[in-house]
Design a protein around this motif. Sequence first.
Motif, PDB file in Angstrom:
ATOM      1  N   LEU A   1      45.645  52.740  39.552  1.00 45.65           N
ATOM      2  CA  LEU A   1      45.782  52.652  41.014  1.00 45.65           C
ATOM      3  C   LEU A   1      46.261  51.278  41.474  1.00 45.65           C
ATOM      4  O   LEU A   1      45.960  50.267  40.843  1.00 45.65           O
ATOM      5  CB  LEU A   1      44.434  52.942  41.689  1.00 45.65           C
ATOM      6  CG  LEU A   1      43.754  54.265  41.367  1.00 45.65           C
ATOM      7  CD1 LEU A   1      42.465  54.392  42.187  1.00 45.65           C
ATOM      8  CD2 LEU A   1      44.671  55.456  41.622  1.00 45.65           C
ATOM      9  N   CYS A   2      46.978  51.280  42.595  1.00 50.48           N
ATOM     10  CA  CYS A   2      47.352  50.019  43.245  1.00 50.48           C
ATOM     11  C   CYS A   2      46.064  49.266  43.596  1.00 50.48           C
ATOM     12  O   CYS A   2      45.120  49.853  44.130  1.00 50.48           O
ATOM     13  CB  CYS A   2      48.164  50.298  44.515  1.00 50.48           C
ATOM     14  SG  CYS A   2      48.344  48.853  45.582  1.00 50.48           S
ATOM     15  N   VAL A   3      46.041  47.982  43.314  1.00 48.67           N
ATOM     16  CA  VAL A   3      44.817  47.187  43.524  1.00 48.67           C
ATOM     17  C   VAL A   3      44.399  47.145  45.000  1.00 48.67           C
ATOM     18  O   VAL A   3      43.223  47.021  45.304  1.00 48.67           O
ATOM     19  CB  VAL A   3      44.995  45.753  42.971  1.00 48.67           C
ATOM     20  CG1 VAL A   3      46.084  45.002  43.728  1.00 48.67           C
ATOM     21  CG2 VAL A   3      43.690  44.991  42.982  1.00 48.67           C
ATOM     22  N   TYR A   4      45.358  47.287  45.899  1.00 50.18           N
ATOM     23  CA  TYR A   4      45.029  47.175  47.325  1.00 50.18           C
ATOM     24  C   TYR A   4      44.837  48.529  48.004  1.00 50.18           C
ATOM     25  O   TYR A   4      43.795  48.783  48.582  1.00 50.18           O
ATOM     26  CB  TYR A   4      46.108  46.365  48.056  1.00 50.18           C
ATOM     27  CG  TYR A   4      46.228  44.953  47.554  1.00 50.18           C
ATOM     28  CD1 TYR A   4      45.113  44.115  47.518  1.00 50.18           C
ATOM     29  CD2 TYR A   4      47.445  44.449  47.112  1.00 50.18           C
ATOM     30  CE1 TYR A   4      45.216  42.814  47.049  1.00 50.18           C
ATOM     31  CE2 TYR A   4      47.549  43.147  46.638  1.00 50.18           C
ATOM     32  CZ  TYR A   4      46.436  42.331  46.610  1.00 50.18           C
ATOM     33  OH  TYR A   4      46.544  41.053  46.140  1.00 50.18           O
ATOM     34  N   CYS A   5      45.838  49.402  47.943  1.00 51.53           N
ATOM     35  CA  CYS A   5      45.758  50.639  48.739  1.00 51.53           C
ATOM     36  C   CYS A   5      45.190  51.817  47.957  1.00 51.53           C
ATOM     37  O   CYS A   5      44.962  52.877  48.532  1.00 51.53           O
ATOM     38  CB  CYS A   5      47.112  50.985  49.339  1.00 51.53           C
ATOM     39  SG  CYS A   5      48.321  51.610  48.152  1.00 51.53           S
ATOM     40  N   MET A   6      44.985  51.674  46.639  1.00 53.67           N
ATOM     41  CA  MET A   6      44.414  52.728  45.799  1.00 53.67           C
ATOM     42  C   MET A   6      45.319  53.956  45.663  1.00 53.67           C
ATOM     43  O   MET A   6      44.819  55.050  45.424  1.00 53.67           O
ATOM     44  CB  MET A   6      43.034  53.188  46.305  1.00 53.67           C
ATOM     45  CG  MET A   6      41.978  52.127  46.356  1.00 53.67           C
ATOM     46  SD  MET A   6      40.347  52.778  46.881  1.00 53.67           S
ATOM     47  CE  MET A   6      40.656  53.268  48.569  1.00 53.67           C
TER      48      MET A   6
ATOM     49  N   CYS B   1      52.993  47.697  53.296  1.00 51.35           N
ATOM     50  CA  CYS B   1      51.623  47.325  52.934  1.00 51.35           C
ATOM     51  C   CYS B   1      51.622  46.655  51.559  1.00 51.35           C
ATOM     52  O   CYS B   1      52.651  46.534  50.905  1.00 51.35           O
ATOM     53  CB  CYS B   1      50.709  48.564  52.920  1.00 51.35           C
ATOM     54  SG  CYS B   1      51.126  49.781  51.654  1.00 51.35           S
ATOM     55  N   CYS B   2      50.445  46.229  51.152  1.00 55.83           N
ATOM     56  CA  CYS B   2      50.209  45.687  49.805  1.00 55.83           C
ATOM     57  C   CYS B   2      51.129  44.506  49.483  1.00 55.83           C
ATOM     58  O   CYS B   2      51.364  43.697  50.350  1.00 55.83           O
ATOM     59  CB  CYS B   2      50.298  46.808  48.772  1.00 55.83           C
ATOM     60  SG  CYS B   2      49.142  48.147  49.134  1.00 55.83           S
ATOM     61  N   ASP B   3      51.643  44.434  48.260  1.00 56.04           N
ATOM     62  CA  ASP B   3      52.454  43.287  47.837  1.00 56.04           C
ATOM     63  C   ASP B   3      53.613  43.016  48.797  1.00 56.04           C
ATOM     64  O   ASP B   3      53.905  41.869  49.123  1.00 56.04           O
ATOM     65  CB  ASP B   3      52.972  43.542  46.419  1.00 56.04           C
ATOM     66  CG  ASP B   3      53.967  42.491  45.971  1.00 56.04           C
ATOM     67  OD1 ASP B   3      53.529  41.376  45.659  1.00 56.04           O
ATOM     68  OD2 ASP B   3      55.186  42.775  45.955  1.00 56.04           O
TER      69      ASP B   3
HETATM   70 ZN   LIG Z   1      49.404  49.685  47.445  1.00 60.84          ZN
END
Ligand SMILES: [Zn+2]
Length: 252
Positions: A65-70, A121-123
Motif C-alpha cells: 500500500l501507498c504509505v500515505y493514502c493506503m 495527493c501523497c508524494d
Molecule cells: Zn497515495
Amino acid sequence: MIFVDKGPCPQEIQEDIDAQKAKDGWDEIPEIPNAEQAKRLREEFFDALDKTRIRTELLKRQHGLCVYCMTRVENDSDSAVIEHWYPLSKSKQRALQYANLFVSCRGGEDRDANGHRRVLCCDAKKEDSIIQLDPLNKDMMDNIVYYSDGRIDIAESYGTRIVRNQLRQNLQNHLGLNGKILNDGSIISDTETEIVKGRRDAFKEERDLIEELEQMGELTQERIDEEIHNLLSQNPRESFVGVKLFVLSQTL
Ligand SMILES: [Zn+2]
C-alpha cells in the motif's frame, strides 16, 4: 495512514547505499544542499541506487500500500515512487537513509488531466514539504481517525492543540488526503485518485458487516478480533484497510 513496521535496513541495500557514499563527489555536497547540489544528489547518488530492490523491500513492509493514502500500488516505477519522508533537497544524509524512504503512489499526477486542474495527493502533493506525520510512530498512527463521510483526521485526544493543528495541516495541505478543502475544512472535491470516496466506501462496508453480525447475534469481541486479524494478514492488504481497522477498533 497506517503504521509501518520497517525493521532494520537489509544488508544488500545498506551496502548499495555505502557504495554510493564512497563515490567521488559525495563529500563535496554539504548537508543542506542548494538547488544545483540537490539535483546532483538525486541524479548521481540516489538514482544510482538499485531502486527495484529498495521498492520491493519497502512494499513488503508496507503490505503493498501507498504509505500515505493506503491505495494498492504495483511494484513498478509507473505505479509507485520511492519517496523521501524528509525531503532529499533538505538533507544529504537522509537522502540515502533507508529509514527515510517509503513507497508512495503517484498521487494522480500520472492521470490525464482532461483540461482541468488535478487534485493531487501523497508524494505529488507533498513535494519538498517537511511533515511531522510519521508512519514509523505507532502511537501517532493509532490516533488517526476516519469519519463516515470519508474524511481522515487526527484524534482530538492526541497531543497538544499545536501538535494536532500541525498534523491536520500535514494531512490536508501537505498530503492532500482530504482532497480540495475550504478553510473551514469542508471537502469540495475528491482527489484525482478518489481516496475520499475510497475511505467512505471502506467505512460503510465495515459498518454494514458489523450491523449484519449484530443482527445475527454474532457480534462478539472474538469475532471482531478475528476480522482484525484477517485484515492484517492479507498480503498485499486491501486498499484503505486502515479505515476498516479503525471502524473495528471503535466497536464494542
Ligand atoms: Zn497515495
